[in-house]
Design a protein around this motif. Sequence first.
Motif, mmCIF file in Angstrom:
data_model
loop_
_atom_site.group_PDB
_atom_site.id
_atom_site.type_symbol
_atom_site.label_atom_id
_atom_site.label_comp_id
_atom_site.label_asym_id
_atom_site.label_seq_id
_atom_site.Cartn_x
_atom_site.Cartn_y
_atom_site.Cartn_z
ATOM 1 N N ARG A 181 0.790 -1.270 -0.176
ATOM 2 C CA ARG A 181 0.078 0.179 0.410
ATOM 3 C C ARG A 181 0.653 0.880 0.187
ATOM 4 O O ARG A 181 1.880 1.216 0.814
ATOM 5 C CB ARG A 181 -1.541 0.426 1.208
ATOM 6 C CG ARG A 181 -1.524 -1.010 1.112
ATOM 7 C CD ARG A 181 -3.420 -0.837 0.294
ATOM 8 N NE ARG A 181 -4.014 -2.191 0.409
ATOM 9 C CZ ARG A 181 -3.894 -2.678 -0.292
ATOM 10 N NH1 ARG A 181 -3.134 -3.085 -0.892
ATOM 11 N NH2 ARG A 181 -5.791 -3.776 -0.025
ATOM 12 N N TRP A 206 -7.642 1.590 -2.095
ATOM 13 C CA TRP A 206 -8.747 2.162 -1.555
ATOM 14 C C TRP A 206 -9.229 3.567 -1.104
ATOM 15 O O TRP A 206 -7.739 4.241 -1.526
ATOM 16 C CB TRP A 206 -9.140 0.928 -0.029
ATOM 17 C CG TRP A 206 -8.382 1.090 0.810
ATOM 18 C CD1 TRP A 206 -7.000 -0.278 1.104
ATOM 19 C CD2 TRP A 206 -7.309 2.326 1.670
ATOM 20 N NE1 TRP A 206 -5.835 0.097 2.292
ATOM 21 C CE2 TRP A 206 -6.214 1.882 2.116
ATOM 22 C CE3 TRP A 206 -8.157 3.067 1.569
ATOM 23 C CZ2 TRP A 206 -5.632 3.006 3.270
ATOM 24 C CZ3 TRP A 206 -7.444 3.911 2.530
ATOM 25 C CH2 TRP A 206 -6.729 3.721 3.871
ATOM 26 N N THR A 208 -11.098 6.110 1.450
ATOM 27 C CA THR A 208 -11.823 6.251 2.487
ATOM 28 C C THR A 208 -12.173 7.687 3.113
ATOM 29 O O THR A 208 -10.861 8.114 3.472
ATOM 30 C CB THR A 208 -11.085 5.533 3.777
ATOM 31 O OG1 THR A 208 -10.952 4.209 3.551
ATOM 32 C CG2 THR A 208 -12.282 5.432 5.263
ATOM 33 N N TYR A 246 -6.223 3.734 10.438
ATOM 34 C CA TYR A 246 -7.125 3.084 9.418
ATOM 35 C C TYR A 246 -6.257 1.491 8.976
ATOM 36 O O TYR A 246 -5.231 1.682 9.424
ATOM 37 C CB TYR A 246 -7.089 3.388 8.145
ATOM 38 C CG TYR A 246 -7.481 5.206 8.330
ATOM 39 C CD1 TYR A 246 -8.732 4.795 7.824
ATOM 40 C CD2 TYR A 246 -7.280 5.984 8.682
ATOM 41 C CE1 TYR A 246 -9.902 6.775 7.924
ATOM 42 C CE2 TYR A 246 -7.986 7.321 8.728
ATOM 43 C CZ TYR A 246 -8.850 7.290 8.130
ATOM 44 O OH TYR A 246 -9.434 8.665 8.424
ATOM 45 N N ASP A 247 -6.862 0.817 8.931
ATOM 46 C CA ASP A 247 -6.419 -0.603 8.510
ATOM 47 C C ASP A 247 -5.931 -0.509 7.264
ATOM 48 O O ASP A 247 -6.551 -0.444 5.625
ATOM 49 C CB ASP A 247 -7.535 -2.273 8.684
ATOM 50 C CG ASP A 247 -7.218 -3.469 8.603
ATOM 51 O OD1 ASP A 247 -6.435 -3.281 6.698
ATOM 52 O OD2 ASP A 247 -8.159 -4.212 9.060
ATOM 53 N N ALA A 249 -5.090 -2.729 4.899
ATOM 54 C CA ALA A 249 -5.193 -3.393 4.193
ATOM 55 C C ALA A 249 -7.098 -3.130 3.174
ATOM 56 O O ALA A 249 -6.996 -3.111 2.491
ATOM 57 C CB ALA A 249 -5.614 -5.202 4.647
ATOM 58 N N SER A 250 -7.735 -2.652 4.101
ATOM 59 C CA SER A 250 -8.890 -2.179 4.009
ATOM 60 C C SER A 250 -9.500 -0.811 3.541
ATOM 61 O O SER A 250 -10.367 -0.047 3.629
ATOM 62 C CB SER A 250 -10.304 -3.004 4.812
ATOM 63 O OG SER A 250 -9.764 -2.348 5.985
ATOM 64 N N GLY A 251 -8.527 -0.163 4.516
ATOM 65 C CA GLY A 251 -8.922 1.596 4.822
ATOM 66 C C GLY A 251 -10.076 1.582 5.409
ATOM 67 O O GLY A 251 -10.268 3.102 5.708
ATOM 68 N N SER A 252 -10.732 -0.053 5.970
ATOM 69 C CA SER A 252 -11.975 0.565 7.773
ATOM 70 C C SER A 252 -11.215 1.552 8.227
ATOM 71 O O SER A 252 -10.064 1.563 8.900
ATOM 72 C CB SER A 252 -12.337 -0.549 8.154
ATOM 73 O OG SER A 252 -10.893 -1.387 8.496
#
Length: 418
Positions: A181, A206, A208, A246-247, A249-252
């Motif tokens: 990333r 991603w 976000t 933020y994560d 991997a996922s952007g959450s």
Amino acid sequence: MSRPPHSAPALLTLLLTLTVSSALASPDWPQFRGPDGNGHSPARNVPLRWTDSEHVAWKSAVPGQGWSSPVLAGQRLYLTAAIPGAGDTLSLAALAFDAATGSLLWQTDIFSQGQDAPAIHRKNSHASPTPIVAGSRLFVHFGHMGTACLDLDGAVVWRTNAFPYPPVHGNGASPILLGNRLIFTADGGQDPHVVALDPATGQLAWRTPRPPIELRQKFSFSTPTAILVRGRSQVVAPGSGLIAAYDPASGSELWRVQHGGYSVIPKPLFAHGLLYAGTGYNQPVALAIDPDGSGDITESNLRWSLNRGAGHTPSFLLVGDELYLLADNGVLTCVDARTGTLHYQERATGPISASPVFAEDRIYLLDEAGLGVVVAPGRTFQKLAENPIDERTLASYAVTDGTLFIRSESHLFRIAAP
């Protein structure tokens, strides 16, 4: 005298699987704030004293304008610049210099910006984010104007301007590389968000959006920081109204701490189990946050705050148990990193934007007039040297054995130990 902690940098090094150089293995300076992104260098024999004519190994003209800090890998320095072209166009370019001689090795024009270039702040440029060198790749970022990957001979691997946003005062936040990333903030005047790209292709991984916090000013310029909490990686990306993790991997979003500031610039630090970050304008506040949480942790995980001396622009510096905060007017504040207890506040230099560096058991500052100030770490203020080059500079140092590299408004300097 306190010594720097080693646990957080060691954990972060494990995360950088695309080989941003480790401080334990190399004296390179491959990204903003150095090998571990915290302003520390393992370099030896770093110069203590210099002027614009003494201990200058070379001084090379840099074309165009830019405030990206130089990065070093092997025997090459890399930076970016906005170079005037035909008519009113600007070429957004990457440049490589020979670290031993100062000669310009190559220049690659990546994007062209025309008369519609958005207005920038008087202390900004169209080429302010600092590049990253990782293995055989160079990543350069121009904020809302685009991002690119090159090989180390200047050939473009990929480029993208598919992620624009409405800037305020231009661009400034540098990207970070974490595994697969390439992550940067895109906090413009509207719809602020955080973006991650695939570093191999430049494709979106991603995007976000920031949460809808009620603030009149939404723009910020902070460089993210990667941390490891209970074995889980987090990307902390401050913005207007909040500091959020933020994560990767996922952007959450993992957690957030809300504040009332905007135009946030300092890159966060992580040590002693605490995340240290600033809140920006109008009144900067330094926050110490326990990042082991989820959701809104504003009330539960804030460990201490300091609303005097935090500074708007320079990033923080941690040396052992002491946290150093540098105000834009040149006042240096030293506090206990665990408690926020004040040790001292002293004027170290004049107006300053560059972030401080720790090397050779010394703290290096570089003010906007080109004055390099060296301070001893510890709970009492001790100035060791003042070193003028008499050229305007907003960029931060790059450091290697026996050497400091300084980017001024029009030159690149190699300062060498006698």
